[in-house]
Design a protein around this motif. Structure first.
Motif, PDB file in Angstrom:
ATOM      1  N   GLY A  16       0.709  -1.327   0.160  1.00 25.96           N
ATOM      2  CA  GLY A  16      -0.133   0.303   0.026  1.00 25.96           C
ATOM      3  C   GLY A  16       0.962   1.337   0.029  1.00 25.96           C
ATOM      4  N   THR A  17       1.982   1.033  -0.134  1.00 21.43           N
ATOM      5  CA  THR A  17       3.002   2.463   0.242  1.00 21.43           C
ATOM      6  C   THR A  17       3.046   3.397  -0.931  1.00 21.43           C
ATOM      7  OG1 THR A  17       4.671   0.725   1.160  1.00 21.43           O
ATOM      8  CG2 THR A  17       5.440   2.922   0.543  1.00 21.43           C
ATOM      9  N   GLU A  18       2.939   3.038  -2.055  1.00 21.92           N
ATOM     10  CA  GLU A  18       3.036   3.965  -3.270  1.00 21.92           C
ATOM     11  C   GLU A  18       1.884   4.794  -3.280  1.00 21.92           C
ATOM     12  OE1 GLU A  18       5.393   4.767  -7.322  1.00 21.92           O
ATOM     13  OE2 GLU A  18       3.887   2.856  -7.283  1.00 21.92           O
ATOM     14  N   PRO A  19       0.746   4.126  -3.347  1.00 24.26           N
ATOM     15  CA  PRO A  19      -0.618   4.797  -3.400  1.00 24.26           C
ATOM     16  C   PRO A  19      -0.789   5.883  -2.350  1.00 24.26           C
ATOM     17  CG  PRO A  19      -1.140   2.613  -3.267  1.00 24.26           C
ATOM     18  CD  PRO A  19       0.279   2.523  -3.630  1.00 24.26           C
ATOM     19  N   LEU A  20      -0.424   5.138  -1.262  1.00 24.61           N
ATOM     20  CA  LEU A  20      -0.638   6.036   0.191  1.00 24.61           C
ATOM     21  C   LEU A  20       0.261   7.261   0.277  1.00 24.61           C
ATOM     22  CD1 LEU A  20      -2.360   6.012   2.695  1.00 24.61           C
ATOM     23  CD2 LEU A  20      -0.875   4.592   3.669  1.00 24.61           C
ATOM     24  N   ALA A  21       1.466   7.197  -0.169  1.00 28.14           N
ATOM     25  CA  ALA A  21       2.297   8.295  -0.297  1.00 28.14           C
ATOM     26  C   ALA A  21       1.929   9.284  -1.236  1.00 28.14           C
ATOM     27  CB  ALA A  21       4.120   7.552  -0.559  1.00 28.14           C
ATOM     28  N   LYS A  22       1.721   8.933  -2.209  1.00 26.93           N
ATOM     29  CA  LYS A  22       0.871   9.866  -3.254  1.00 26.93           C
ATOM     30  C   LYS A  22      -0.332  10.680  -2.830  1.00 26.93           C
ATOM     31  CE  LYS A  22       2.529   7.954  -7.712  1.00 26.93           C
ATOM     32  NZ  LYS A  22       2.564   6.799  -8.539  1.00 26.93           N
ATOM     33  N   GLU A  23      -1.089   9.813  -2.121  1.00 27.02           N
ATOM     34  CA  GLU A  23      -2.322  10.419  -1.770  1.00 27.02           C
ATOM     35  C   GLU A  23      -1.977  11.411  -0.416  1.00 27.02           C
ATOM     36  OE1 GLU A  23      -6.496   9.104   0.357  1.00 27.02           O
ATOM     37  OE2 GLU A  23      -5.491   7.556  -1.141  1.00 27.02           O
ATOM     38  N   LEU A  24      -1.197  11.071   0.306  1.00 25.64           N
ATOM     39  CA  LEU A  24      -1.018  11.961   1.399  1.00 25.64           C
ATOM     40  C   LEU A  24       0.154  12.825   1.400  1.00 25.64           C
ATOM     41  CD1 LEU A  24      -1.250   9.208   4.230  1.00 25.64           C
ATOM     42  CD2 LEU A  24      -2.690  10.563   3.376  1.00 25.64           C
ATOM     43  N   GLY A  25       0.903  12.733   0.305  1.00 29.96           N
ATOM     44  CA  GLY A  25       2.050  13.512  -0.101  1.00 29.96           C
ATOM     45  C   GLY A  25       3.214  13.426   0.932  1.00 29.96           C
ATOM     46  N   VAL A  26       3.642  12.287   1.468  1.00 28.56           N
ATOM     47  CA  VAL A  26       4.556  12.208   2.413  1.00 28.56           C
ATOM     48  C   VAL A  26       5.621  11.064   1.927  1.00 28.56           C
ATOM     49  CG1 VAL A  26       2.842  12.185   4.323  1.00 28.56           C
ATOM     50  CG2 VAL A  26       3.284  10.201   3.433  1.00 28.56           C
ATOM     51  N   PRO A  27       6.657  11.160   2.413  1.00 29.23           N
ATOM     52  CA  PRO A  27       7.866  10.589   1.838  1.00 29.23           C
ATOM     53  C   PRO A  27       7.857   9.140   2.517  1.00 29.23           C
ATOM     54  CG  PRO A  27       8.606  12.110   3.917  1.00 29.23           C
ATOM     55  CD  PRO A  27       7.167  12.221   3.578  1.00 29.23           C
ATOM     56  N   VAL A  28       8.747   8.193   1.743  1.00 29.84           N
ATOM     57  CA  VAL A  28       9.029   6.854   2.078  1.00 29.84           C
ATOM     58  C   VAL A  28      10.195   6.622   2.634  1.00 29.84           C
ATOM     59  CG1 VAL A  28       8.646   4.477   1.092  1.00 29.84           C
ATOM     60  CG2 VAL A  28       7.112   6.080   0.184  1.00 29.84           C
ATOM     61  N   VAL A  29      10.530   5.994   3.529  1.00 26.33           N
ATOM     62  CA  VAL A  29      11.714   5.892   4.375  1.00 26.33           C
ATOM     63  C   VAL A  29      12.103   4.502   4.656  1.00 26.33           C
ATOM     64  CG1 VAL A  29      13.118   6.585   6.385  1.00 26.33           C
ATOM     65  CG2 VAL A  29      11.339   8.177   5.598  1.00 26.33           C
TER      66      VAL A  29
END
Length: 217
Positions: A66-79
């Motif tokens: 779920g990482t990429e869609p969630l990061a895009k939707e929330l505008g947050v970085p992936v670490v």
């Protein structure tokens, strides 16, 4: 001021996604958002926290789906995870096919993690430990104040992570557990990638794979 967390099992693999937050700032991170992102957003809203980053322990699909869609939707970085797991993240389309998951595109995080790094969530800090064996780029996240570790698929209550995947290694995994996790203290509670929580002390006493009387190799 302390670190709080809540576990939300996601995907058919019942993977433990942890919503981790600073109770002072209400800033939060999701550790291993594997899927069912509507559940994760609902729970964050219910807790009244703001998700500011997504953190990955390793590159397996049930932990990162779920990482990429969630990061895009929330505008947050992936670490995270460690860059040695790049091949797992690049292989996500094939993993999706293999496990019958919705198609998941390959991606790279905004930041890879290394042993000794720290990740901030509000006023709280997670210390990063590189713990290869289950995957070569697996990391564990530890909060000293709360004495809690988020260990992904390295260690389970009564078990350890599988080592039969590409670039998995049994001896390396045992070494990661004994040399990186045990020094964090017997009283440390850990959240595994699947199943119930336990403490390092309990596992040292009773886990058939890594109890203290077991040899290192």
């Amino acid at each position: 001021m302390s670190l709080q967390f809540e576990i939300v099992p996601v995907t058919p693999f019942q993977q433990n996604c942890s919503i981790v937050w600073c109770d002072e700032t209400k800033q939060a991170a999701l550790i291993d958002p594997g899927g069912d992102i509507h559940l994760l957003k609902e729970k964050a809203a219910e807790l009244g926290v703001t998700i500011t980053k997504l953190i990955l322990t390793h590159g397996h699909l049930d932990h990162v789906g779920g990482t990429e869609p969630l990061a895009k939707e929330l505008g947050v970085p992936v670490v995270g995870p460690h860059k040695e797991d790049a091949f797992w993240l690049q292989g996500l389309p094939r993993q999706s096919e293999m496990f019958g998951f919705p198609m998941t595109d390959a991606f790279d995080p905004d930041q890879w993690l290394d042993d000794g790094d720290t990740v901030e969530i509000g006023n709280q800090v997670l210390n990063v430990y590189h713990t290869p064996g289950h995957t070569p780029g697996h990391v564990v996240l530890f909060n000293e104040m709360a004495k809690v570790a988020f260990v992904g698929d390295v260690l389970f209550k009564g078990g350890i992570g599988r080592t039969d995947f590409p670039r998995g290694d049994y001896q390396t995994l045992i070494s990661s557990i004994k040399n990186k996790l045990w020094p964090l203290g017997n009283e440390t509670t850990f959240v595994p990638g699947h199943g119930p929580m336990s403490t390092f002390g309990n596992e040292r006493a009773s886990n058939p794979f890594v109890a203290d009387e077991m040899p290192l190799y």
